[in-house]
Design a protein around this motif. Structure first.
Motif, PDB file in Angstrom:
ATOM      1  N   LEU A   4       0.833  -1.196   0.000  1.00 33.45           N
ATOM      2  CA  LEU A   4       0.000   0.000   0.000  1.00 33.45           C
ATOM      3  C   LEU A   4       0.871   1.250   0.000  1.00 33.45           C
ATOM      4  O   LEU A   4       2.004   1.220   0.479  1.00 33.45           O
ATOM      5  N   TRP A  13      -7.527  -0.665  10.163  1.00 26.49           N
ATOM      6  CA  TRP A  13      -8.569  -1.128   9.238  1.00 26.49           C
ATOM      7  C   TRP A  13      -9.674  -1.853   9.995  1.00 26.49           C
ATOM      8  O   TRP A  13      -9.425  -2.526  10.986  1.00 26.49           O
ATOM      9  N   ILE A  40     -10.070  -1.712   1.245  1.00 31.57           N
ATOM     10  CA  ILE A  40      -9.368  -2.858   0.675  1.00 31.57           C
ATOM     11  C   ILE A  40     -10.412  -3.957   0.520  1.00 31.57           C
ATOM     12  O   ILE A  40     -11.101  -4.303   1.479  1.00 31.57           O
ATOM     13  N   PHE A  54      -7.394  -2.164  -3.822  1.00 31.74           N
ATOM     14  CA  PHE A  54      -7.260  -1.056  -2.885  1.00 31.74           C
ATOM     15  C   PHE A  54      -7.850   0.156  -3.584  1.00 31.74           C
ATOM     16  O   PHE A  54      -7.436   0.495  -4.691  1.00 31.74           O
ATOM     17  N   ASN A  71      -4.874   3.622  -6.822  1.00 33.25           N
ATOM     18  CA  ASN A  71      -5.716   2.421  -6.710  1.00 33.25           C
ATOM     19  C   ASN A  71      -4.937   1.261  -7.307  1.00 33.25           C
ATOM     20  O   ASN A  71      -4.168   1.444  -8.248  1.00 33.25           O
TER      21      ASN A  71
END
Length: 85
Positions: A4, A13, A40, A54, A71
């Motif tokens: 990421l 998350w 995600i 993502f 992305n």
């Protein structure tokens, strides 16, 4: 998570949608995910392969690509390093 953009690696998350508990409905998926700007998506197939994406903006129905260059799509199996597209 290691692939990421660095700004998102430390995020806390949380699960927004789960097929087992929320059902197999695209409408429910969009309703559950609409309040999140960054998500995600991870899907596991019957052979243990995981794939997903993502996304840096809320999910929406669209007939083409949307988003920006941050992305990404990915795939991996078990503890393998993900392949990012």
């Amino acid at each position: 998570i290691s692939k990421l953009p660095s700004y998102y690696k430390g995020n806390d998350w949380e699960r927004a949608f789960n097929l087992t508990t929320d059902g197999c409905s695209t409408i429910t998926f969009f309703q559950k995910c609409r309040e999140y700007d960054t998500t995600i998506l991870i899907i596991e197939d019957q052979f243990g392969y995981k794939f997903g994406g993502f996304c840096l903006e809320p999910w929406k129905c669209n007939f083409g690509f949307f988003g920006n260059g941050e992305n990404l799509l990915f795939t991996f199996k078990d503890q393998d390093e993900p392949t990012v597209y």
